[in-house]
Write a protein that holds these residues in place. Structure first.
Motif, PDB file in Angstrom:
ATOM      1  N   PRO A 203       0.844  -1.198   0.000  1.00 16.41           N
ATOM      2  CA  PRO A 203       0.000   0.000   0.000  1.00 16.41           C
ATOM      3  C   PRO A 203       0.884   1.255   0.000  1.00 16.41           C
ATOM      4  CG  PRO A 203      -0.666  -1.524   1.737  1.00 16.41           C
ATOM      5  CD  PRO A 203       0.636  -2.015   1.206  1.00 16.41           C
ATOM      6  N   ALA A 204       0.347   2.325  -0.573  1.00 19.70           N
ATOM      7  CA  ALA A 204       1.094   3.579  -0.618  1.00 19.70           C
ATOM      8  C   ALA A 204       1.180   4.175   0.776  1.00 19.70           C
ATOM      9  CB  ALA A 204       0.414   4.547  -1.572  1.00 19.70           C
ATOM     10  N   VAL A 205       2.388   4.226   1.334  1.00 19.20           N
ATOM     11  CA  VAL A 205       2.592   4.846   2.630  1.00 19.20           C
ATOM     12  C   VAL A 205       3.583   5.980   2.436  1.00 19.20           C
ATOM     13  CG1 VAL A 205       3.447   4.564   4.975  1.00 19.20           C
ATOM     14  CG2 VAL A 205       2.165   2.713   3.901  1.00 19.20           C
ATOM     15  N   GLN A 206       3.172   7.208   2.762  1.00 17.81           N
ATOM     16  CA  GLN A 206       4.057   8.344   2.589  1.00 17.81           C
ATOM     17  C   GLN A 206       5.314   8.143   3.421  1.00 17.81           C
ATOM     18  OE1 GLN A 206       2.643  10.525   0.322  1.00 17.81           O
ATOM     19  NE2 GLN A 206       4.807  10.956   0.115  1.00 17.81           N
ATOM     20  N   GLY A 208       7.359   5.659   3.117  1.00 14.61           N
ATOM     21  CA  GLY A 208       7.760   4.257   3.099  1.00 14.61           C
ATOM     22  C   GLY A 208       8.901   4.032   2.140  1.00 14.61           C
TER      23      GLY A 208
ATOM     24  N   GLY B 251      14.998   3.903  -3.590  1.00 17.72           N
ATOM     25  CA  GLY B 251      13.962   3.750  -2.570  1.00 17.72           C
ATOM     26  C   GLY B 251      12.841   2.821  -3.005  1.00 17.72           C
ATOM     27  N   ILE B 254       6.628   1.618  -5.011  1.00 18.41           N
ATOM     28  CA  ILE B 254       5.635   0.820  -5.724  1.00 18.41           C
ATOM     29  C   ILE B 254       4.266   1.311  -5.286  1.00 18.41           C
ATOM     30  CG2 ILE B 254       5.906  -1.028  -4.007  1.00 18.41           C
ATOM     31  CD1 ILE B 254       5.008  -3.004  -6.121  1.00 18.41           C
ATOM     32  N   ASN B 255       3.358   1.465  -6.237  1.00 26.49           N
ATOM     33  CA  ASN B 255       1.985   1.916  -5.968  1.00 26.49           C
ATOM     34  C   ASN B 255       1.890   3.327  -5.415  1.00 26.49           C
ATOM     35  OD1 ASN B 255       1.355  -0.659  -6.692  1.00 26.49           O
ATOM     36  ND2 ASN B 255       0.974  -1.398  -4.619  1.00 26.49           N
ATOM     37  N   ILE B 256       2.941   4.110  -5.528  1.00 28.82           N
ATOM     38  CA  ILE B 256       2.860   5.482  -5.012  1.00 28.82           C
ATOM     39  C   ILE B 256       3.627   6.420  -5.945  1.00 28.82           C
ATOM     40  CG2 ILE B 256       4.824   5.110  -3.438  1.00 28.82           C
ATOM     41  CD1 ILE B 256       3.352   7.006  -1.460  1.00 28.82           C
ATOM     42  N   GLN B 259       5.952  12.584  -4.729  1.00 26.80           N
ATOM     43  CA  GLN B 259       5.296  13.827  -4.330  1.00 26.80           C
ATOM     44  C   GLN B 259       6.217  15.016  -4.546  1.00 26.80           C
ATOM     45  OE1 GLN B 259       2.049  13.446  -3.135  1.00 26.80           O
ATOM     46  NE2 GLN B 259       2.451  11.341  -3.769  1.00 26.80           N
ATOM     47  N   PRO B 264      10.743   8.534  -2.810  1.00 26.92           N
ATOM     48  CA  PRO B 264      11.221   7.298  -3.437  1.00 26.92           C
ATOM     49  C   PRO B 264      10.587   7.133  -4.822  1.00 26.92           C
ATOM     50  CG  PRO B 264      10.542   6.868  -1.181  1.00 26.92           C
ATOM     51  CD  PRO B 264      10.122   8.271  -1.505  1.00 26.92           C
TER      52      PRO B 264
END
Lengths: 356, 323
Positions: A203-206, A208, B251, B254-256, B259, B264
């Motif tokens: 899951p997307a964790v800021q 992480g 880093g 994945i899935n993000i 920003q 990462p």
């Protein structure tokens, strides 16, 4: 003569070079040495590394080459017949076994995993954590170290008001497999959303982080204060050197236990009798008050029908050696593994007998 | 007539390389075909990459066997690849132009070969060494000083602002490592071209009273513009495809989506390497086929970026010549 013999023997045992020389001599005089190739799990690799010199010294007719790639590669290359022994932290899935009924998953030793954290000012203290709390951390639901859920488990511990940095593996890994199995078994929300596997759709964790391999996990955790990571116990020396804390994890009986020889043994023996004939079983969340929740069998993935009898015999010789002499504490404890319980050794031996 | 056998053999040899390239693409396309039809166009626009439950029984989706829950989307990796390479070029171009001009203009001819050899040596350092350097040196610096410093100084620019400047693993670190790897490629090609600029151009510019800066910027650089762009295209190719060093410092997002420049990231090449091991455990083979499809996408991106750069360079040159 006796002196010479003894001298020769002890030199042999100590020195791989002498063993190789003897292998060459016997190969020249009798027949060519049988070559076995092992590849796969980087967690098992250090153990194979310790095994090889002593095994080849005792069996000069067999040459064993080991490489560290990854559990997935070990499984795939063993099925394709590219290597004779595939090393894996994870057993074969039902579908793979249905497609390849000749493939065996044979446990060689028992490993465990620790959950480690880098919390400044917490040196020497063991935090208590549970599967649901770890799930929440890796799903981004718990973001602060002083979250009420963590506080409730650790009364009296001064938890910092700082964002948690969850670190996970980017490469396919048996460590991810057993860690996610623990979360899967202990947390319904994780089970429905993510399940388990050698890689997870994290899951997307800021904040992480992904790290490559167990060494990468250690250095990422060491470099990032307030991080948390899951790391195989064969890296305990590096974990300690980096000054990371080790968590006591909540087991199936609701007790918090640290990964020690006793707790891993307790978990292993509670599962020894329930291990099925094909030995494919998750050892996660074993019952028992002292049982450590994240342990696993380290597997050799073997094709039961080998192209020729000599190779089959050589594989049997090696696996039998690994389960008897090789399971001695002097080998396995070097990498913080544990020997297999006697009942499991018997199961493995009857699987080995199938190889031909 | 006498030249014919020679011509034929040269023709055959010269066709070998395009043929090999074509064969690779063809193989990838055939191998990835089931994944292409399963993933559809959403492949490049979805953010979530999920191999599904590899230990569950495969399910049939649109006539293809896949693990339950499998869904493949690579937008995160496309963005990571383009951003990291683009920023790397932004850092590397001024560095390498400066280095090449310095070597061509300000260094005595006797020392020049030694210094230029040193620059070339940087190009042959294995990428894993750059990765290790990134982990050991750059990441602590980035986490402790560069990240917070940039955020403090340039925080008014959206992409530089970050309440949390992260762990050091991320986009900017990746770009800096990539920039170091490609600087020598641009610098050496540019240096070679600068050395080819006729002496007369240089000397007549000086004779007209131009300053040293004007000589370099007006009489020399315009002559090597094509080479410079060629060097950048080469460097871009290297940056887009770099794998190991990126894997070590990016880093592994994945899935993000990133920003800011401290977030990462993952690039396509590093992601393929990191996923292959797990993908091979997929009994339906869809995961490996999807990785082949990513490779295809990387190939198309590289091709498109190179073609774009070539077009841009010819456009720039034509625009200049019309004046």
């Amino acid at each position: 003569m006796q002196i010479f013999k003894n001298l020769r023997r002890s030199t042999l045992l100590r020195s791989g070079v002498a063993a190789l020389a003897l292998a060459a001599v016997s190969a020249g005089s009798a027949q060519a040495a049988t070559t076995l190739v092992e590849t796969g799990s980087s967690l098992l690799y250090p153990l194979f590394n310790i095994w090889v010199p002593d095994f080849t010294a005792a069996n000069p007719g067999i040459q064993l080459t080991t490489t560290s790639t990854g559990s997935g590669a070990g499984i795939a290359q063993s099925i394709k017949g590219l290597v004779q022994i595939g090393a894996s932290d994870a057993y074969l899935s039902d579908t793979v076994v249905q497609k390849n009924p000749n493939m065996l998953s044979i446990p060689l030793a028992i490993s465990a995993q620790s959950v480690n954290y880098n919390l400044p000012g917490m040196a020497g203290k063991h935090l208590k954590l549970s599967g649901p709390v770890l799930s929440d951390i890796y799903m981004g639901k718990i973001t602060m170290w002083n979250d009420p859920k963590i506080k409730a488990m650790n009364p009296g511990v001064a938890l910092p008001a700082h964002v948690i940095i969850p670190v996970h593996r980017v490469d396919g890994s048996g460590d991810t497999f057993i860690f996610s199995q623990y979360l899967d078994a202990s947390t319904p929300a994780w089970h429905t959303a993510l399940g388990f596997g050698t890689t997870i759709s994290w899951p997307a964790v800021q904040g992480g982080l992904g790290a490559n391999g167990n060494p990468g996990m250690v250095s990422a955790a060491a470099a990032n204060p307030y991080s948390i990571a899951y790391i195989g116990v064969s890296f305990k020396a590096q974990i300690d050197k980096a000054g990371l804390g080790t968590a006591a994890l909540k087991n199936a009986d609701g007790k918090f236990v640290l990964p020690t020889t006793e707790t891993v043994n307790a978990a292993a023996s509670s599962l020894a009798t329930s291990t099925p004939v094909d030995e494919r079983i998750s050892m996660i969340f074993a019952k028992g008050p002292e049982a450590y929740p994240i342990i696993n069998y380290e597997y050799a993935i073997i094709n039961a029908s080998q192209p020729d009898a000599t190779t089959a015999k050589a594989i049997q010789t090696f696996l039998t050696w690994a389960l008897t002499t090789g399971n001695d504490a002097k080998y396995v404890s070097q990498v913080n593994f544990l020997p297999l319980p006697p009942a499991v050794v018997e199961l493995s031996k009857s699987q080995i007998a199938r190889i031909q | 007539m006498k030249l014919k056998p020679f011509r034929l053999s040269v023709l055959g040899l010269s066709l070998l390389i395009p043929a090999a390239l074509g064969a690779v693409v063809l193989f990838l396309a055939i191998y990835a075909a089931p994944a292409v039809s399963f993933n559809g166009f959403g492949f490049v626009s979805r953010i979530t990459w999920d191999l599904g439950n590899l230990y569950g029984d495969p399910v049939s989706v649109r006539g293809v066997q896949v693990p339950p829950g499998a869904s493949y989307g690579i937008l995160v990796f496309i963005v990571g690849t383009l951003l990291s390479s683009f920023i790397a070029i932004l850092i590397a171009v001024p560095l390498s132009v400066g280095a090449a001009i310095f070597l061509a203009e300000s260094v005595p001819a006797k020392i020049r070969p030694i210094l230029s050899l040193l620059v070339e040596l940087v190009a042959v350092v294995p990428s894993v060494v750059f990765g290790l350097w990134g982990i050991a040196v750059l990441i602590p610096l980035m986490a402790g000083y560069i990240g917070p410093g940039l955020s403090h100084l340039l925080g008014f620019i959206p992409f530089f602002a970050g309440g949390d400047t992260g762990s050091g693993y991320g986009l900017l670190t990746t770009s800096i490592v990539l920039a170091l790897m490609i600087t020598p490629i641009i610098a050496t090609t540019l240096l070679d071209a600068l050395m080819q600029v006729p002496k007369e151009n240089r000397e007549s510019a000086f004779a007209l009273g131009a300053t040293h800066f004007e000589v370099v910027s007006k009489a020399m650089l315009p002559m090597v513009r094509t080479t410079l762009i060629g060097g950048i295209v080469l460097a871009l190719g290297r940056a887009l495809g770099e794998t190991m060093a990126v894997l070590m410092v990016s880093g592994g997002a994945i899935n993000i989506m990133p920003q800011n420049i401290y977030s990462p990231v993952s690039t396509i090449a590093s992601f393929i390497v990191s996923q292959l091991d797990s993908a091979e455990q997929d009994p339906t083979n869809m995961a490996v086929q999807s990785l082949a499809e990513i490779a295809l996408v990387l190939f198309i991106i590289t091709l498109a970026v190179n073609a774009g750069a070539k077009l841009l360079s010819s456009g720039v040159l034509n625009g200049r010549s019309k004046h």
